[in-house]
Design a protein around this motif. Structure first.
Motif, PDB file in Angstrom:
ATOM      1  N   MET A   1       0.851  -1.172   0.000  1.00  0.00           N
ATOM      2  CA  MET A   1       0.000   0.000   0.000  1.00  0.00           C
ATOM      3  C   MET A   1       0.895   1.232   0.000  1.00  0.00           C
ATOM      4  O   MET A   1       1.827   1.334   0.780  1.00  0.00           O
ATOM      5  CB  MET A   1      -0.916  -0.022   1.216  1.00  0.00           C
ATOM      6  N   ASN A   2       0.601   2.185  -0.861  1.00  0.00           N
ATOM      7  CA  ASN A   2       1.404   3.382  -1.004  1.00  0.00           C
ATOM      8  C   ASN A   2       0.739   4.545  -0.270  1.00  0.00           C
ATOM      9  O   ASN A   2      -0.247   5.091  -0.736  1.00  0.00           O
ATOM     10  CB  ASN A   2       1.572   3.711  -2.494  1.00  0.00           C
ATOM     11  N   HIS A   3       1.278   4.898   0.911  1.00  0.00           N
ATOM     12  CA  HIS A   3       0.739   6.008   1.692  1.00  0.00           C
ATOM     13  C   HIS A   3       1.610   7.239   1.529  1.00  0.00           C
ATOM     14  O   HIS A   3       2.809   7.141   1.293  1.00  0.00           O
ATOM     15  CB  HIS A   3       0.671   5.642   3.171  1.00  0.00           C
ATOM     16  N   THR A   4       0.988   8.398   1.686  1.00  0.00           N
ATOM     17  CA  THR A   4       1.692   9.668   1.637  1.00  0.00           C
ATOM     18  C   THR A   4       1.707  10.263   3.041  1.00  0.00           C
ATOM     19  O   THR A   4       0.692  10.245   3.738  1.00  0.00           O
ATOM     20  CB  THR A   4       0.974  10.639   0.682  1.00  0.00           C
ATOM     21  N   TRP A   5       2.850  10.766   3.453  1.00  0.00           N
ATOM     22  CA  TRP A   5       2.985  11.424   4.752  1.00  0.00           C
ATOM     23  C   TRP A   5       3.128  12.921   4.519  1.00  0.00           C
ATOM     24  O   TRP A   5       3.871  13.349   3.653  1.00  0.00           O
ATOM     25  CB  TRP A   5       4.215  10.908   5.481  1.00  0.00           C
ATOM     26  N   GLU A   6       2.414  13.701   5.305  1.00  0.00           N
ATOM     27  CA  GLU A   6       2.474  15.158   5.191  1.00  0.00           C
ATOM     28  C   GLU A   6       2.777  15.746   6.561  1.00  0.00           C
ATOM     29  O   GLU A   6       2.183  15.354   7.567  1.00  0.00           O
ATOM     30  CB  GLU A   6       1.135  15.687   4.689  1.00  0.00           C
ATOM     31  N   PHE A   7       3.715  16.683   6.603  1.00  0.00           N
ATOM     32  CA  PHE A   7       4.038  17.425   7.815  1.00  0.00           C
ATOM     33  C   PHE A   7       3.685  18.875   7.556  1.00  0.00           C
ATOM     34  O   PHE A   7       4.065  19.441   6.533  1.00  0.00           O
ATOM     35  CB  PHE A   7       5.528  17.269   8.162  1.00  0.00           C
ATOM     36  N   TYR A   8       2.943  19.477   8.467  1.00  0.00           N
ATOM     37  CA  TYR A   8       2.434  20.831   8.244  1.00  0.00           C
ATOM     38  C   TYR A   8       2.256  21.551   9.576  1.00  0.00           C
ATOM     39  O   TYR A   8       2.226  20.921  10.640  1.00  0.00           O
ATOM     40  CB  TYR A   8       1.094  20.770   7.492  1.00  0.00           C
ATOM     41  N   TRP A  17       1.296  15.901  11.699  1.00  0.00           N
ATOM     42  CA  TRP A  17       1.477  15.012  10.563  1.00  0.00           C
ATOM     43  C   TRP A  17       0.147  14.352  10.242  1.00  0.00           C
ATOM     44  O   TRP A  17      -0.736  14.254  11.085  1.00  0.00           O
ATOM     45  CB  TRP A  17       2.555  13.952  10.827  1.00  0.00           C
ATOM     46  N   ARG A  18       0.024  13.911   8.981  1.00  0.00           N
ATOM     47  CA  ARG A  18      -1.120  13.089   8.590  1.00  0.00           C
ATOM     48  C   ARG A  18      -0.644  12.080   7.551  1.00  0.00           C
ATOM     49  O   ARG A  18       0.279  12.349   6.775  1.00  0.00           O
ATOM     50  CB  ARG A  18      -2.298  13.903   8.099  1.00  0.00           C
ATOM     51  N   ARG A  19      -1.274  10.937   7.556  1.00  0.00           N
ATOM     52  CA  ARG A  19      -0.950   9.843   6.637  1.00  0.00           C
ATOM     53  C   ARG A  19      -2.175   9.602   5.773  1.00  0.00           C
ATOM     54  O   ARG A  19      -3.281   9.381   6.275  1.00  0.00           O
ATOM     55  CB  ARG A  19      -0.617   8.602   7.461  1.00  0.00           C
ATOM     56  N   THR A  20      -1.973   9.656   4.451  1.00  0.00           N
ATOM     57  CA  THR A  20      -3.078   9.521   3.505  1.00  0.00           C
ATOM     58  C   THR A  20      -2.868   8.283   2.637  1.00  0.00           C
ATOM     59  O   THR A  20      -1.773   8.072   2.106  1.00  0.00           O
ATOM     60  CB  THR A  20      -3.172  10.772   2.611  1.00  0.00           C
ATOM     61  N   ALA A  21      -3.910   7.467   2.505  1.00  0.00           N
ATOM     62  CA  ALA A  21      -3.857   6.276   1.660  1.00  0.00           C
ATOM     63  C   ALA A  21      -3.939   6.679   0.194  1.00  0.00           C
ATOM     64  O   ALA A  21      -4.316   7.809  -0.144  1.00  0.00           O
ATOM     65  CB  ALA A  21      -5.010   5.335   2.007  1.00  0.00           C
ATOM     66  N   SER A  22      -3.611   5.751  -0.677  1.00  0.00           N
ATOM     67  CA  SER A  22      -3.609   6.030  -2.117  1.00  0.00           C
ATOM     68  C   SER A  22      -5.002   6.392  -2.651  1.00  0.00           C
ATOM     69  O   SER A  22      -5.112   7.039  -3.679  1.00  0.00           O
ATOM     70  CB  SER A  22      -3.041   4.839  -2.884  1.00  0.00           C
ATOM     71  N   ASN A  23      -6.055   6.032  -1.921  1.00  0.00           N
ATOM     72  CA  ASN A  23      -7.414   6.386  -2.348  1.00  0.00           C
ATOM     73  C   ASN A  23      -7.847   7.761  -1.819  1.00  0.00           C
ATOM     74  O   ASN A  23      -8.984   8.178  -2.012  1.00  0.00           O
ATOM     75  CB  ASN A  23      -8.411   5.316  -1.916  1.00  0.00           C
ATOM     76  N   GLY A  24      -6.933   8.468  -1.128  1.00  0.00           N
ATOM     77  CA  GLY A  24      -7.219   9.807  -0.642  1.00  0.00           C
ATOM     78  C   GLY A  24      -7.743   9.888   0.776  1.00  0.00           C
ATOM     79  O   GLY A  24      -7.922  10.981   1.305  1.00  0.00           O
TER      80      GLY A  24
END
Length: 51
Positions: A1-8, A17-24
Motif C-alpha cells: 500500500m502506497n501512503h503519503t505522509w504530510e508534515f504541516y 502530521w497526517r498519513r493519507t492512503a492512495s485512495n485519498g
C-alpha cells in the motif's frame, strides 16, 4: 500500500502530521501539535513513518 505522509503547521503554528492512503482517505494523524518539527517526525515514526 502506497501512503503519503504530510508534515504541516496548524493554525497555532504547531507541527502536525497526517498519513493519507492512495485512495485519498486519511488513515492516521497526530493527536497533538509539536513546537519542533523533529519531535513531530519522531511521533510519526511510531505508526510507521520511515523518512
Amino acid at each position: 500500500m502506497n501512503h503519503t505522509w504530510e508534515f504541516y503547521k496548524d493554525t497555532n503554528e504547531k507541527w502536525r502530521w497526517r498519513r493519507t492512503a492512495s485512495n485519498g482517505e486519511i488513515v492516521g494523524a497526530s493527536t497533538q501539535g509539536y513546537v519542533n518539527k523533529s519531535d513531530c517526525i519522531d511521533n510519526a515514526s511510531l505508526p510507521g513513518y520511515q523518512g
